[in-house]
Scaffold this active site. Sequence first.
Site, PDB file in Angstrom:
ATOM      1  N   CYS A 263      27.191  79.645  63.452  1.00 34.73           N
ATOM      2  CA  CYS A 263      28.540  80.025  63.016  1.00 34.73           C
ATOM      3  C   CYS A 263      28.898  81.489  63.270  1.00 34.73           C
ATOM      4  CB  CYS A 263      28.700  79.708  61.541  1.00 34.73           C
ATOM      5  SG  CYS A 263      28.326  77.989  61.184  1.00 34.73           S
TER       6      CYS A 263
HETATM    7  C1  UGA Z   1      27.450  81.174  57.621  1.00 35.19           C
HETATM    8  C2  UGA Z   1      28.243  81.670  56.408  1.00 35.19           C
HETATM    9  O1  UGA Z   1      27.382  82.422  55.548  1.00 35.19           O
HETATM   10  C3  UGA Z   1      28.834  80.497  55.631  1.00 35.19           C
HETATM   11  O2  UGA Z   1      29.650  80.984  54.567  1.00 35.19           O
HETATM   12  C4  UGA Z   1      29.708  79.670  56.594  1.00 35.19           C
HETATM   13  O3  UGA Z   1      30.276  78.553  55.946  1.00 35.19           O
HETATM   14  C5  UGA Z   1      28.843  79.186  57.739  1.00 35.19           C
HETATM   15  O4  UGA Z   1      28.294  80.339  58.415  1.00 35.19           O
HETATM   16  C6  UGA Z   1      29.730  78.395  58.655  1.00 35.19           C
HETATM   17  O5  UGA Z   1      30.654  78.965  59.240  1.00 35.19           O
HETATM   18  O6  UGA Z   1      29.600  77.177  58.696  1.00 35.19           O
HETATM   19  P1  UGA Z   1      24.973  80.201  57.986  1.00 35.19           P
HETATM   20  O7  UGA Z   1      25.251  80.328  59.450  1.00 35.19           O
HETATM   21  O8  UGA Z   1      24.394  78.937  57.469  1.00 35.19           O
HETATM   22  O9  UGA Z   1      26.329  80.438  57.127  1.00 35.19           O
HETATM   23  O10 UGA Z   1      23.942  81.349  57.615  1.00 35.19           O
HETATM   24  P2  UGA Z   1      23.973  82.734  56.834  1.00 35.19           P
HETATM   25  O11 UGA Z   1      23.274  82.581  55.560  1.00 35.19           O
HETATM   26  O12 UGA Z   1      25.335  83.309  56.813  1.00 35.19           O
HETATM   27  O13 UGA Z   1      23.065  83.627  57.792  1.00 35.19           O
HETATM   28  C7  UGA Z   1      23.483  83.934  59.129  1.00 35.19           C
HETATM   29  C8  UGA Z   1      22.510  84.883  59.777  1.00 35.19           C
HETATM   30  O14 UGA Z   1      22.646  86.192  59.217  1.00 35.19           O
HETATM   31  C9  UGA Z   1      21.035  84.515  59.626  1.00 35.19           C
HETATM   32  O15 UGA Z   1      20.387  84.733  60.851  1.00 35.19           O
HETATM   33  C10 UGA Z   1      20.538  85.472  58.564  1.00 35.19           C
HETATM   34  O16 UGA Z   1      19.167  85.737  58.645  1.00 35.19           O
HETATM   35  C11 UGA Z   1      21.371  86.707  58.881  1.00 35.19           C
HETATM   36  N1  UGA Z   1      21.530  87.646  57.745  1.00 35.19           N
HETATM   37  C12 UGA Z   1      22.153  87.247  56.611  1.00 35.19           C
HETATM   38  C13 UGA Z   1      21.096  88.957  57.878  1.00 35.19           C
HETATM   39  O17 UGA Z   1      20.560  89.360  58.916  1.00 35.19           O
HETATM   40  N2  UGA Z   1      21.292  89.826  56.832  1.00 35.19           N
HETATM   41  C14 UGA Z   1      21.895  89.456  55.677  1.00 35.19           C
HETATM   42  O18 UGA Z   1      22.054  90.306  54.788  1.00 35.19           O
HETATM   43  C15 UGA Z   1      22.328  88.135  55.566  1.00 35.19           C
END
Ligand code: UGA
Length: 423
Positions: A263
């Site tokens: 996403c």
């Molecule tokens: C993301 C959004 O968080 C959701 O709200 C949204 O609904 C979803 O996309 C979507 O559009 O369907 P997701 O892709 O499941 O969710 O994962 P996240 O938890 O957002 O993490 C994304 C990436 O960012 C991961 O690689 C994670 O490790 C990284 N991340 C996250 C960081 O590097 N630092 C952080 O502080 C948080």
Amino acid sequence: MRISIVGGGYVGLVTGTCFAQLGNDVTIIEINAEKVTKINKGHPPIYEIGLEDLLKQNAGKKLRASTGFEAIASADIVFICVGTPQKLDGSADLSSIESASSSVGTALKNNLSYCCVVVKSTVPPGTTEKIVQPVVLKTSGKTEHEVGFAMNPEFLREGRAIEDFMQPDRIVIGSNDLRAGKHVALVYQGISAPVIHTGLTAAEMIKYTSNAFLATKISFANEIGNICKHLGIDVYEVMKGVGYDPRIGPSFLNAGAGFGGSCLPKDVSALVSLAKDAGENPVMLQSVLTVNEQQPFRMVALLEAKLGSISGKRIAVLGLSFKDNTDDIRESRAIPVIRELLQKRAYVTAYDPMAISNMRQVFPGIEYCSCAADTLAGSDGCLVMTEWPEFSRLDKEFDQMAHRVIIEGRRILTCKGADGVCW
Ligand code: UGA
């Protein structure tokens, strides 16, 4: 309500299962017959915490899957949950949205009551009004009084999707007519959350803006982390102090190897493409992507700074999924890292609790191990790519390395001597 969900992928399956759990009658329409069989047997085709339990409780009762669109003839509401993948130019591919709209419209011909068609897929502003609505009205032969249209973005995180569905921060319902907006709100009656009614295009834009802002927070934390690294400051201490400001907030400030998944990278790219089409130069969003693309290479550079040339060296990669608690490797930061290691002629060993079979399809030639200890044994360096909780307990296993050089792309380890990519 009688709900039809078009698309039995991640969003469609979680949404359908949760709506069934709330007491609705749900049919998931999915073109892949194998997936349909699995869903009907109560076996989710994807891994998501809690999903199997809920699916088992509802499959064959409140929920069923089918390859045909017949259920739409008696549906009160139809959710379109098909993929909008990234095209080569970064923009969103809407071909599945168009074909789903056409099939929904054709099936709606036989529906004699009022029904709403709701887009849940992430789509560029204007898609529901300019593509979905005209295609559905044309193929169904119905008028706007007989079919309502709405856009209802999802905010589900992989690994927490059920929780995010059942206890959302907000429910956004975009519609250009009052009746459709009210009709869609009915289906969320069992859920306690603020309901925000907007126009169609605003709802579409809310989804892109939310993901772009989350991505911006991460790239911002990474850029600050990269500066902190030079200054010998721990960026996690810094962000803890910063996040207490309620205008900033503590979440999504974890610096590391960058964001992956299906996403955030795709949606920021689509927004960049939308901005360019509108004649804008989205410098900030582009920088968010640039920081994210460069971050994994910093891990390899740090490894080389400690080991010298990595050609012929045995490098252990721990964590292949884009985040913990999923087998999803889409846009995982481990992919550019492994590619770079191979290009520099390192010998790569890898381990992940869930994602090995998926990563094997991308890199069939590297060595996959069945546990972290085997991956580390005899290795010259280790890169930790995913925040799997089991990695935090590793300690003595690192003693089995030929050279104890450990670089973390996620702040997870508790052992001594690991070096963070930006802390
Ligand atoms: C993301 C959004 O968080 C959701 O709200 C949204 O609904 C979803 O996309 C979507 O559009 O369907 P997701 O892709 O499941 O969710 O994962 P996240 O938890 O957002 O993490 C994304 C990436 O960012 C991961 O690689 C994670 O490790 C990284 N991340 C996250 C960081 O590097 N630092 C952080 O502080 C948080």
